[in-house]
Design an enzyme around this catalytic site. Structure first.
Site, PDB file in Angstrom:
ATOM      1  N   ARG A 114       0.531  -1.273   0.045  1.00 54.85           N
ATOM      2  CA  ARG A 114       0.230  -0.063  -0.127  1.00 54.85           C
ATOM      3  C   ARG A 114       0.939   0.900  -0.149  1.00 54.85           C
ATOM      4  O   ARG A 114       0.278   2.236   0.165  1.00 54.85           O
ATOM      5  CB  ARG A 114      -0.635   0.458   0.822  1.00 54.85           C
ATOM      6  CG  ARG A 114      -1.656  -1.100   1.267  1.00 54.85           C
ATOM      7  CD  ARG A 114      -3.131  -1.240   0.494  1.00 54.85           C
ATOM      8  NE  ARG A 114      -3.242  -2.259   0.788  1.00 54.85           N
ATOM      9  CZ  ARG A 114      -2.841  -3.272  -0.298  1.00 54.85           C
ATOM     10  NH1 ARG A 114      -1.818  -3.171  -0.949  1.00 54.85           N
ATOM     11  NH2 ARG A 114      -3.400  -4.321   0.892  1.00 54.85           N
ATOM     12  N   SER A 149     -10.577  -0.923   4.427  1.00 61.94           N
ATOM     13  CA  SER A 149      -9.105  -1.236   5.707  1.00 61.94           C
ATOM     14  C   SER A 149      -9.236   0.129   6.056  1.00 61.94           C
ATOM     15  O   SER A 149      -8.213   0.677   4.906  1.00 61.94           O
ATOM     16  CB  SER A 149      -8.729  -2.081   4.855  1.00 61.94           C
ATOM     17  OG  SER A 149      -8.606  -3.514   4.998  1.00 61.94           O
ATOM     18  N   GLU A 178      -4.508   3.268   7.323  1.00 67.47           N
ATOM     19  CA  GLU A 178      -4.422   3.120   5.190  1.00 67.47           C
ATOM     20  C   GLU A 178      -4.881   4.351   4.607  1.00 67.47           C
ATOM     21  O   GLU A 178      -5.012   4.943   3.582  1.00 67.47           O
ATOM     22  CB  GLU A 178      -4.784   1.862   4.939  1.00 67.47           C
ATOM     23  CG  GLU A 178      -4.971   1.435   3.849  1.00 67.47           C
ATOM     24  CD  GLU A 178      -4.901   0.164   3.641  1.00 67.47           C
ATOM     25  OE1 GLU A 178      -4.816  -0.959   3.871  1.00 67.47           O
ATOM     26  OE2 GLU A 178      -5.971  -0.258   2.076  1.00 67.47           O
TER      27      GLU A 178
END
Ligand SMILES: Cc1cc2nc3c(=O)[nH]c(=O)nc-3n(C[C@H](O)[C@H](O)[C@H](O)COP(=O)(O)OP(=O)(O)OC[C@H]3O[C@@H](n4cnc5c(N)ncnc54)[C@H](O)[C@@H]3O)c2cc1C
Length: 307
Positions: free
Chosen positions: A173, A226, A297
């Protein structure tokens, strides 16, 4: 507060609005307004817009806003929204070409239809190709940049550049320039190299992945996927659940009962401040009880509302 003359632009196709609400452009359906919002009709309009922006004007890019929390005080400067239902997808020289504004599930279906394998994971990511490039989005073992042959980027001065994965440091990510700086410019397109597959099998795999998502994620409620990155060797959802935070609520925002790493805006009335306070609370509780500092995130942008 200092008042500025509205910026003037010429020769642009697309829609340009002042003081525009951003909640409808984010999957959390919360948050404030943009000083200016531009939805370009195409890549050349985006380039023309960027070229005409004064050098000091802040510029923020959104795709489908599925990984973004916009604070209630809104975003200063200009926001461009690149999601475009009419954006181009094509097969060229054995590569799949996608404009940055294409939704990832559409790219997954297109790749499957053209006998590509391994693009199925994109079907479950409700963002744009541009967002997937910026985030190195991934799931079920697939990751966006693993399949990128090259990308096109437009710079602030309106110049287009083509880059390859070798120009970036790609991680979980995370996408940075080689020198560790945040990527410059705006992704406008990507060429993907997927291995050959069988359309029927790829379509079946997409169906299977989506069924799994429906069973495990609160897809009917506004959320941003998420909230925290998984720490090394563990899962954020497991840690949050172990801290008995499922269902914990601040204002209109709750930790999902179905997936502990998701925060839902169940009644559509959460403020961005509710969501951010809940993120802070979850992070603090998990740190105190387990010693692990969960890293968000989701990207949080804009200003807090001053009461
Ligand atoms: C139900 C649900 C499930 C999800 N599941 C997953 C998953 O399995 N895996 C996963 O990785 N993510 C998942 N996400 C999160 C999200 O969909 C991804 O991060 C996605 O890649 C974000 O794309 P977006 O277009 O919505 O980006 P946005 O939220 O609009 O933007 C995210 C960031 O990318 C930047 N950005 C966007 N477009 C561009 C561009 N063209 N050029 C440069 N920068 C750009 C923005 O400035 C921002 O910093 C999920 C989200 C939801 C709501």
């Amino acid at each position: 507060m200092m008042m500025h003359e509205p910026l003037q632009f010429t020769g642009l196709r697309g829609t340009l609005a002042r003081d525009a609400p951003l909640a409808r452009y984010t999957s959390w359906r919360a948050g404030g307004r943009a000083d200016a919002l531009f939805v370009p009709a195409g890549r050349d309009d985006l380039a023309a817009f960027m070229r005409q922006l004064p050098p000091h004007e802040p510029l923020t890019v959104l795709g489908l806003g599925s990984n973004t929390l916009v604070r209630d005080g809104g975003v200063r400067g200009s926001v461009v929204v690149l999601h475009d239902p009419g954006a181009a997808l094509a097969i060229a020289d054995g590569l799949v070409y996608a404009d940055a504004g294409v939704a990832c599930p559409k790219l997954a279906r297109f790749a499957a239809l053209h006998d590509c394998a391994d693009a199925e994971f994109l079907a479950g990511i409700p963002g744009t190709v541009g967002g997937a490039l910026a985030m190195n989005a991934g799931c079920y073992g697939g990751e966006t940049w693993r399949f990128v042959a090259r990308v096109e980027v437009v710079q602030r001065d309106g110049r287009f550049e083509v880059r390859t994965p070798a120009d970036y440091a790609i991680g979980y990510r995370s996408v940075l320039r080689r020198d560790g700086a945040a990527p410059d410019g705006v992704f406008t397109a990507a060429w993907f190299r997927f291995p050959p597959g069988v359309a029927r099998q790829a379509r079946a795999r997409i169906k299977e992945l989506l069924a799994k998502r429906i069973a495990t994620q609160p897809l009917g409620l506004p959320n941003a996927g998420s909230v925290f990155r998984n720490p090394d060797g563990d899962h954020a959802a497991r840690l949050i659940e172990a801290c008995e935070l499922k269902g914990f609520t601040i204002g209109g925002a709750s930790v999902s009962e179905k997936q502990a790493n998701f925060i839902v805006n169940a009644a559509g009335r959460a403020s961005a401040a509710d969501i951010e306070a809940l993120i802070t609370h979850v992070r603090k509780t998990v740190r105190e009880r387990t010693g692990i500092d969960l890293e968000p995130e989701v990207r949080i942008i804009g200003e807090r509302r001053h009461e």
